[in-house]
Every structure is written in structure tokens, then in C-alpha cells.
Design a protein around this motif. Structure first.
Motif, PDB file in Angstrom:
ATOM      1  N   ALA A  12       0.861  -1.229   0.050  1.00  0.00           N
ATOM      2  CA  ALA A  12      -0.072   0.028   0.124  1.00  0.00           C
ATOM      3  C   ALA A  12       1.098   1.202   0.048  1.00  0.00           C
ATOM      4  N   ILE A  13       0.444   2.327  -0.692  1.00  0.00           N
ATOM      5  CA  ILE A  13       1.118   3.485  -0.702  1.00  0.00           C
ATOM      6  C   ILE A  13       0.117   4.592  -0.491  1.00  0.00           C
ATOM      7  N   ARG A  14       0.769   5.694   0.233  1.00  0.00           N
ATOM      8  CA  ARG A  14      -0.220   6.979   0.351  1.00  0.00           C
ATOM      9  C   ARG A  14       0.878   8.233   0.301  1.00  0.00           C
ATOM     10  N   LYS A  15       0.219   9.156  -0.595  1.00  0.00           N
ATOM     11  CA  LYS A  15       0.780  10.355  -0.601  1.00  0.00           C
ATOM     12  C   LYS A  15       0.810  11.214   0.642  1.00  0.00           C
ATOM     13  N   MET A  16       2.051  11.692   1.076  1.00  0.00           N
ATOM     14  CA  MET A  16       2.002  12.446   2.004  1.00  0.00           C
ATOM     15  C   MET A  16       1.901  14.000   1.797  1.00  0.00           C
ATOM     16  N   THR A  18       2.334  17.219   3.035  1.00  0.00           N
ATOM     17  CA  THR A  18       2.903  17.807   4.288  1.00  0.00           C
ATOM     18  C   THR A  18       2.156  18.861   4.865  1.00  0.00           C
ATOM     19  N   THR A  26       1.764   9.770  10.236  1.00  0.00           N
ATOM     20  CA  THR A  26       0.977   8.775   9.687  1.00  0.00           C
ATOM     21  C   THR A  26       0.899   7.496  10.328  1.00  0.00           C
ATOM     22  N   HIS A 363       2.226   1.553   8.581  1.00  0.00           N
ATOM     23  CA  HIS A 363       1.652   2.305   7.271  1.00  0.00           C
ATOM     24  C   HIS A 363      -0.019   2.241   7.546  1.00  0.00           C
ATOM     25  N   GLU A 365      -4.074   3.645   5.650  1.00  0.00           N
ATOM     26  CA  GLU A 365      -4.595   4.389   4.463  1.00  0.00           C
ATOM     27  C   GLU A 365      -5.877   4.732   5.031  1.00  0.00           C
TER      28      GLU A 365
END
Ligand SMILES: Cc1ncc(COP(=O)(O)O)c(C=O)c1O
Lengths: 454, 81
Positions: A12-16, A18, A26, A363, A365
Motif C-alpha cells: 500500500a502506498i499513500r501520498k504524504m 505535508t 502517519t 503504514h 490508508e
């Protein structure tokens, strides 16, 4: 070999963003929730299936004893009556009865449940707008407290007691302006308009009615303790007037239910535990108001409370499993669980806390949590931050003890088992799951519809 | 499909795209996939590597992999060619 491999978590990936980072970064705020009262969630699911409700007897008793302490350390005469509608599974009711709670019921169905649980008739409070003459007769014969809701009921009761020449113990439900809107004025007799006083006059003039108490239930999930000060003062005003005008001592004031549980209301800015007053704060305003109202010491009324959700929400858990993961057209993650709003009715009001029941990485989501129903309304959480859950992973939904096991419905899917973990850590089924037979047994097929050819 | 070769990937799963300044966080399996993609590995190789290292059925991983790649596409971290 297999045991040497690392635990897999769906990539899984998520945009940070800022600009929008919060102080929690996170990371998810919670640890996995693997055990309830020392019993493994995984074992419970293996034994009782998924989904299933779990009730902690220990938590019920602890919560009850804390509420009793909050009131009894401030006021000499206190009695709790278990609000059946909040959770009327017999085993749950009996935990409260073992602790000393009377029964508060709002229908002949609930009344019958209380009697069958063994509650003595004179420890049952019969509330609610629907009491047929036959219902009233049962309550009368059992010497139960009848809380009259409207004049039609009052006239029925007067007629009935005259026919049977038997005295009924009655209270009236009073509705009033407590500064909380919308005002619940559909139940009982209104205080400000003088309707309540009219009803009292009528009762005092009736040969076979004994006016024993005054009742109100001013709302639910009340966040304002002051509303209870107003309610206690208005009931006290009626009690003191009854004493003055009729020289009749009112035996009890019943302040109803309405204290909030530690759930987070939908759309609330702060999580529930950070914004709700404690039971001690409610106890403080209610008892202070009554103690300072000017009752003579010997006339101080018994204080009855019909606390529902604040007494049981914490003790209830819903265990479930991930059926599937998908991505929506806008890129959002959606997780489909094996429990839906048909058994988690309170998802319409609360942002229920949901915790994975196994280890997870840091991590997370943002996701929508759907139930399994093929219906658009079946949304358990419309936006929640959770770790990447794998298919088959287990989750625990917290604080679901109130109203779900009574307002649930058989719709598309069947209702699951309800289990209870006793104070020794033993688990018991206290309500079996439904089967197809449960649903089809009451159905009847007309002869001409029995067959077809396709 | 090719991943941008200049992406920076840290051990903790922090990803930085120097071409536009975007940053991302991913979990360990995600970081492993990105590292393998950067080495130019094929799906078959990646599947093998991951199923040796992690306790996962190849069919489950394949589905999750497809899903992950589509997320990378959404974030403009891979080229479609
Ligand atoms: C008459 C009466 N008493 C008590 C309760 C329990 O309320 P709560 O769960 O808000 O404490 C209710 C709930 O609607 C009620 O109608």
C-alpha cells in the motif's frame, strides 16, 4: 520453512500531504486488539464464527458498580432499573438484575421478558405510549409501577381499577423544556403548559390510583449536565406541590436515561471520550438539585435511574472479518467486511472505533468500510484510517453493546451469535445465530403457489 | 510499465519523487516491490522474490500487485509504455 517467512501485508502506498500532516503523523493511533478479557479474538471467531457479538460480563458489572457508586455516595436512596430496550438479551438483563437493578420496560413484550426472567412484578417499571387494557391489567395484578403516558391511558386505567376494585401504583411521565432541542414532547404530559398538573389532579381524584412517582426521560446521548438539573428541579416542583396541595408524599423521582457512552458521534469534532461528561458529573447535578430543593428529610424521594447506553455500550464488541478490498473510481480504498448496518444499526449515529485484531505495520490508508449487504446504505465507516488489511483479517468494533442487539434486523443476511465472556474468562453463547429455518418457519405458502415450472 | 528510476526509497518506506517534490509512504511489501521494480525485475521475478520472503499465496499476491501498480500509476510514479 513457512514459519520462517515474514508476515505479509498487502502493499500500500499513500501520498504524504505535508500541509495536512497532523500531530499523529502517519501512524495509526491504536495497537492491535487481540484479546477481550483475556480471551483471544481469533479463538472466539474460530469457535463462534464471524461476525459475532461478544459481551464482557466483567465490563457490565464494573460499569454498573461505578454508576451506583457515583450516585450512592451523593444521595441516600438510589435505584437503577435496567432499560430493556437497550439490550434485552436475557443473560444481559440477568447480569443487571444480579447487580440489583429493577426492570424498565416499554411494551408488553419487554414486560413479559422481565417477568420470565424472574423479576418480581413490583420491581418492574412499565413505561411507553402503548399499553392496552389487557396489558394494564397484567401490570395491575402484578403490582408493577405504571408510568402513564397520555390521558387516554389514564382513563383506561381509571376504568379498569374501578372494575377490578384494585389500586394501581402510578407515576406520570412528564415532558419539559430543559434547554435541549428538539424538545421531546411527544411522550408524557407537558410541565410548562400545566398538562402534567392536570393529570396529577385527575390521579389524586381517582379512588383506585395511588400517585407514587414522577418520571421523565429528557433525551438520549445528552451532553449537557445542566439539562438534568432543570429536569430534577421541575419534577421536584411537582412533588413539592403535590405534598402542599394534597398532603401526599411522592415516593420516587425517576430521571430516566440519556447519559452518553464514550462513542464518537458522527461528524463530532472531538472523539467521544474527550467530550462527554462523566457519570459523576451527572450524579453531582442531579443529587445536588434534589438535596437542595427543600424536601423535608423524611420526604426525600427515592431516585430512580433508567440508564441504558452508558451502562452497556462499553461491554459490547462486534468481531468481524475482511471479505474483500477494492479501489473506488476516485482511487479511495474500500474494505468490505462481513458485518453490515443491519446488525450495526448504531453505525448511523457513531463513528465506531474499529481495530485490527492482528499485528500490523505502521503504514495506514484512508478507507471506506462497507458491510456485505448489496445496498448503498451499508456503510460502516465513511472515512477511517486503518492499516492495510488483508482478506480474512479480523477486526474488532468497539462499544456496540447498546441498541444493536435489539434494533438489528434480519435483512439480506442473518443475525449472528451473541456470546458472553464471564468473569472467569469462560465464553458462552447467549443467543444463537439465525438460520434459514428461523426465517422461513413462520412463513406460510398458499396451496396454489407451492409449485412452478421454469 | 516502468518505474521512474530517480525515485528515492528509504528502508522505512519513505518515497521521494525529485522530479516534482511529491513524497509518499509505503509499507514494507510496497517498498520491496518498488526496489525490485527499480532493479528492472519482471512480475514473475517479483512474485518469486516476495513469496520466498513473505508468507503469502502467489495468487493473492498477484491480485494485490496489480492493485498496487494501479496506485503507482495514479500517483504518476510509473510510465505506461
Ligand atoms: C423511558 C426510557 N428510559 C430509559 C431509556 C434509556 O435511555 P439511554 O439509553 O439514553 O440511557 C430510554 C431510551 O429511549 C427510554 O425511552
Amino acid at each position: 520453512m513457512k514459519t520462517e517467512k515474514l508476515k505479509y501485508e498487502r502493499p500500500a502506498i499513500r501520498k504524504m500531504n505535508t500541509g495536512l500532516m497532523n500531530k499523529f503523523g502517519t501512524r495509526t493511533e491504536y495497537a492491535p486488539f487481540t484479546h477481550i478479557d483475556g480471551v483471544s479474538v481469533k479463538e472466539l471467531i474460530n469457535k463462534y464464527g464471524s461476525p459475532c457479538f461478544v459481551i464482557s460480563e466483567r465490563t457490565i458489572r464494573k460499569t454498573y458498580q461505578n454508576a451506583v457508586r457515583a450516585f450512592k455516595t451523593r444521595y441516600p436512596k438510589v435505584q437503577f432499573a435496567w432499560s430493556y430496550k437497550t439490550n434485552y438479551i436475557d443473560a444481559v438483563c440477568n447480569v443487571f438484575h444480579q447487580e440489583g437493578s429493577w426492570a424498565e420496560v416499554v411494551s408488553i413484550f419487554e414486560y413479559t421478558k422481565a417477568i420470565e426472567n424472574g423479576v418480581p412484578g413490583n420491581k418492574i417499571i412499565f413505561n411507553g405510549p402503548e399499553k392496552t387494557k389487557a396489558d394494564l391489567q397484567i401490570a395491575l395484578e402484578n403490582n408493577s409501577y405504571i408510568h402513564v403516558d397520555h390521558f387516554d391511558e389514564l382513563y383506561d386505567l381509571i376504568e379498569l381499577t374501578q372494575e377490578l376494585k384494585k389500586t394501581a401504583k402510578v407515576a406520570i411521565r412528564v415532558n419539559m423544556d430543559t434547554g435541549v432541542y428538539p424538545m421531546w414532547d411527544r411522550f408524557g404530559f407537558n410541565y410548562e403548559s400545566g398538562q402534567a398538573w392536570n393529570a396529577i389532579n385527575k390521579i389524586m381524584a381517582s379512588e383506585y390510583l395511588e400517585m407514587v412517582g414522577l418520571h421523565c426521560h429528557i433525551g438520549t446521548f445528552m451532553l449537557d449536565t445542566n439539562a438534568y438539573a432543570i429536569a430534577a428541579a421541575k419534577l421536584s416542583d411537582l412533588a413539592v406541590n403535590i405534598k402542599y396541595v394534597f398532603n401526599k408524599t411522592i415516593q420516587y423521582l425517576d430521571l430516566g436515561g440519556g447519559f452518553p457512552s464514550a462513542n464518537t458521534l458522527r461528524g463530532a469534532y472531538l472523539p467521544g471520550p474527550d467530550m462527554i461528561p462523566s457519570i459523576d458529573e451527572f450524579a453531582e447535578v442531579i443529587t445536588n438539585t434534589i438535596l437542595n430543593y427543600g424536601y423535608k428529610k423524611e420526604d426525600l424521594p427515592l431516585l430512580i435511574l433508567e440508564t441504558g447506553r452508558a451502562m452497556i455500550d462499553d461491554a459490547g464488541y462486534l468481531l468481524g472479518s475482511v471479505i474483500a478490498n477494492k479501489r473506488l473510481s476516485d482511487g479511495r480504498r474500500a474494505t468490505i467486511m462481513d458485518f453490515g448496518v443491519n446488525i450495526l444499526f448504531t453505525a448511523f449515529w457513531y463513528e465506531h472505533k474499529i481495530t485490527p485484531a492482528q499485528e500490523f505495520s505502521s503504514h495506514t490508508e484512508d478507507m471506506v468500510i462497507y458491510g456485505p449487504l448489496c445496498m448503498n446504505i451499508d456503510v460502516v465507516r465513511s472515512s477511517v484510517t486503518l492499516p492495510a488489511l488483508n482478506r480474512g483479517d479480523h477486526v474488532v468494533v468497539h462499544k456496540v453493546g447498546a441498541y444493536n442487539m435489539t434494533q438489528w434486523m434480519q435483512f439480506i443476511a442473518m443475525r449472528p451469535k451473541v456470546t458472553l465472556i464471564d468473569t472467569n474468562g469462560e465464553s458462552h453463547v447467549i443467543r444463537e445465530n439465525e438460520t434459514v429455518k428461523t426465517i422461513t418457519e413462520p412463513e406460510r405458502m398458499p396451496e396454489h403457489l407451492k409449485t412452478f415450472n421454469l | 510499465m516502468k518505474i521512474h528510476s530517480n525515485l528515492a526509497v528509504s528502508d522505512s518506506g519513505f518515497i521521494f519523487n525529485p522530479s516534482n517534490g511529491d513524497s509518499f509512504s509505503t509499507n514494507v511489501v510496497g517498498a520491496d516491490i518498488i526496489r525490485l521494480l527499480k532493479l528492472g525485475k519482471s512480475l514473475t521475478d517479483i512474485k518469486k522474490d516476495i513469496s520466498v520472503k513473505y508468507d503469502v499465496e502467489p495468487t493473492v499476491f498477484e491480485k494485490d500487485y496489480e492493485d498496487f501498480i494501479s496506485q503507482l500509476q495514479d500517483h504518476f510514479l510509473v510510465n505506461n509504455d
